[in-house]
Design an enzyme around this catalytic site. Structure first.
Site, PDB file in Angstrom:
ATOM      1  N   SER A 101      -8.609  82.618  96.167  1.00 23.80           N
ATOM      2  CA  SER A 101      -8.439  83.413  97.376  1.00 23.80           C
ATOM      3  C   SER A 101      -8.280  82.526  98.607  1.00 23.80           C
ATOM      4  CB  SER A 101      -9.611  84.392  97.522  1.00 23.80           C
ATOM      5  OG  SER A 101      -9.399  85.296  98.578  1.00 23.80           O
ATOM      6  N   ASP A 120      -3.556  83.992  98.260  1.00 24.18           N
ATOM      7  CA  ASP A 120      -2.971  84.829  97.206  1.00 24.18           C
ATOM      8  C   ASP A 120      -2.351  86.116  97.732  1.00 24.18           C
ATOM      9  OD1 ASP A 120      -5.643  85.721  97.730  1.00 24.18           O
ATOM     10  OD2 ASP A 120      -5.639  86.845  95.863  1.00 24.18           O
ATOM     11  N   ARG A 167      -5.071  89.354 101.673  1.00 21.17           N
ATOM     12  CA  ARG A 167      -5.712  89.501 102.980  1.00 21.17           C
ATOM     13  C   ARG A 167      -4.718  89.167 104.086  1.00 21.17           C
ATOM     14  NH1 ARG A 167     -11.763  88.450 102.035  1.00 21.17           N
ATOM     15  NH2 ARG A 167     -11.869  87.938  99.819  1.00 21.17           N
ATOM     16  N   LYS A 203      -5.908  95.097  97.286  1.00 21.25           N
ATOM     17  CA  LYS A 203      -5.569  95.027  98.704  1.00 21.25           C
ATOM     18  C   LYS A 203      -4.247  94.278  98.833  1.00 21.25           C
ATOM     19  CE  LYS A 203      -9.196  91.467  99.144  1.00 21.25           C
ATOM     20  NZ  LYS A 203      -9.987  91.746  97.939  1.00 21.25           N
TER      21      LYS A 203
END
Length: 567
Positions: free
Chosen positions: A122, A295, A298, A394
């Site tokens: 992440s 990735d 976000r 997300k």
């Protein structure tokens, strides 16, 4: 597919005790551990593959992608070799191993794959001295639920061997199908290298009015944008979607070449780390700015002159403007979801729309269940993550396209949209303070003692005076979630202190990082009066923070003078 069949080997191994997925089927550790500890990665991959029932695994299709960080290519090769040996029939892999987390979810759902393996840590740093991670998404395209993560962990504790085809080699750069004959296998093993963007882009075309966004970015009085991929996976997506498809100038996109070390920076889209974008936006040349994590799940939104949109405000504003998106005009809106620490700005929008809100623990896997059951259309977390039921992850680029759609429909700037929202619903001042890299034993005792204090009978009704502010405790609890779909109970998800004026303090122990622990402290205060909407969040929240520090003694007990990161 030439020559002799490739041998399938069974390799003896010994278990590691520290391979419990942190949540959502993910294992995140220092890269040196994956690279240097014998069989550390194969052990976990075998545990993931063995968690899939044998009859579901044999001949199935899986998706594999990475954020391009250091060790990804080596790890991808190992995943391919082990998938072949474990009876997987077909792998779909992004070209050069690259696939964003939203794209993996998209492809899993599109082709009805059995699941996917994502090689990412992440927003954590890359390179040999950084972090690496392996994440398992299940057949609905979402993160593994806790029951699957628990199964993976149990297997990892007793593993004695793993299966692999060490002589199997693939060319990740060549688009198309590659087939391999394996020993004792009736059907060839197939690998398909696909363009990392195309399938996901086709989905976006069905959700948004691309003509409206293109007119915004190219027409008279065009909106000048600046988008920072932070040298993560999103570079190819930004260029293909925003520049090639929607007409934004090529120089709108920066840091779009995926690098193994992310250019030596944290690929974390917030005001602390996305400083290149922030400085560019402060110059006033650009009307809209966005950044993505490694990735691609976000994101951060900035307006002209560096006007910052908090993740919680972004979620609430998106909810209030879903009618700007063709997808929601067609599908309708059934419900909203937010993680418990996320501000309650969304709740005020939901109340005005007469739409239910589901408050869940942190972790996207809890939203997946709600969306699968048709209860939830939009959800988000304060950690810069927002998405909808188009996927089970997300989705940063989706959120950016929502914002551009809202700007196109309302013909207002980012700041004007946010201020109009505050005028209508009030402003939720909000901050998160992260104490990172703490000793796990220390954090355990801090949280244990804090829980005993705040959930004690005498704590409710206490008053705390800080300067001219007096806060009266109205309610406390240790957050517990009962899934409305299957009744699953998830306990100890954070300590909440709710005051009589609806202000909140939340303490939560984060399990997302590797060998160390993180305590997150959240503070929220609501201001209805528009004359109070121009204050600095930390100034407004300083009395609440003083209360939090007093009752937790976190500085005294950790030796820290302050938090590591403030968002």
């Amino acid at each position: 597919m030439e020559g002799s069949p490739i041998p399938v080997l069974t390799v003896p191994t010994a278990p590691y005790e520290d391979q419990r997925p942190a949540g959502g089927g993910g294992l995140r550790r220092p890269t040196s551990l994956f690279e240097g500890q014998r069989n550390y990665l194969p052990n976990f991959i075998q545990s993931v593959l063995s968690s899939i029932d044998l009859r579901d695994r044999q001949g199935c299709t899986m998706v594999v992608g990475s954020d391009g960080r250091y060790f990804s290519k080596t790890a991808t090769e190992i995943v391919v070799q082990m998938a072949a040996a474990n009876g997987i029939g077909r792998l779909i892999i992004g070209q050069n191993g690259i696939l964003s987390t939203p794209a993996v979810s998209c492809i899993i759902r599109k082709i009805k794959a059995a699941g996917g393996i994502i090689l990412t840590a992440s927003h954590c740093p890359g390179g040999p001295g950084g972090e690496f991670g392996v994440k398992f998404n299940v057949a609905n395209g979402g993160p593994a639920p806790d029951v699957v993560s628990d199964k993976i962990y149990q297997i990892s504790k007793t593993i004695e061997e793993y299966a692999i085809c060490p002589d199997l080699r693939i060319d990740l750069s060549r688009l198309g199908r590659q087939e391999f004959d394996l020993e004792n296998k009736f059907k060839p093993f197939r690998v398909e290298i696909v363009d990392p963007v195309d399938i996901y882009l086709n989905l976006l075309r069905t959700i948004f009015d691309f003509n409206a966004i293109k007119s915004l970015l190219t027409g008279p009085g065009q909106l000048k944008i600046r988008v920072d991929a932070m040298h993560g996976v999103m570079g190819p997506y930004v260029r293909k979607v925003l520049c090639d498809e929607l007409g934004a100038p090529a120089n709108s996109a920066i840091n779009c070449v995926p690098l193994e070390d992310f250019g030596g920076q944290y690929p974390d889209p917030n005001l602390t780390y996305a400083t290149t974008l922030l400085e560019a936006m402060k110059g006033g040349e650009y009307g809209f700015g966005a950044a993505f994590d490694a990735d691609g799940d976000r994101y951060m939104i900035l307006g002209q002159n560096g006007f910052f949109v908090s993740p919680s405000d972004s979620l609430a504003i998106i909810a209030a403007n879903l009618s700007c998106i063709p997808y929601f005009r067609q599908m309708g809106v059934r419900g909203f979801g937010r993680s418990m620490p996320t501000s309650m700005a969304l709740d005020r929008v939901a109340k005005s729309m007469k739409i239910p809100v589901y408050e869940t623990p942190a972790g996207w896997r809890f939203f997946s269940n709600l969306m699968d059951s048709g209860r939830c259309s939009l959800c988000g977390e304060e950690s810069f993550g927002t998405g909808s039921d188009h996927l089970r992850e997300k989705d940063g680029l989706w959120a950016v396209l929502v914002w551009l759609s809202i700007i196109a429909a309302r013909k207002q700037s980012v700041e004007e949209i946010v201020r109009d929202h505050w005028a209508k619903f009030g402003r939720h001042y909000y901050c998160r303070f992260d104490y990172v890299g703490l000793e796990p034993k220390t954090t355990y005792y801090i949280m244990r003692d804090l829980e005993a204090l705040v959930t004690g009978k005498s704590f409710v009704g206490q008053q705390f005076a800080v300067g001219s502010h007096v806060y009266s405790v109205a309610k406390t609890d240790c957050f517990e979630y009962v899934d409305p779909v299957d009744g699953t109970v998830t306990k100890k998800q954070g300590l909440r202190i709710i005051f009589s004026d609806a202000s909140r303090l939340i303490f939560r122990l984060s399990s997302s990082s590797g060998m160390r622990a993180t305590i997150r402290l959240y503070a929220e205060s609501y201001e209805r009066d528009p004359s109070g909407h121009d204050q600095e969040p930390q100034a407004v929240l300083s009395p609440l923070i003083a209360i939090a520090l007093k009752i937790s003694q976190i500085h005294e007990r950790t030796g820290r003078r302050g938090p590591t990161v403030i968002t």
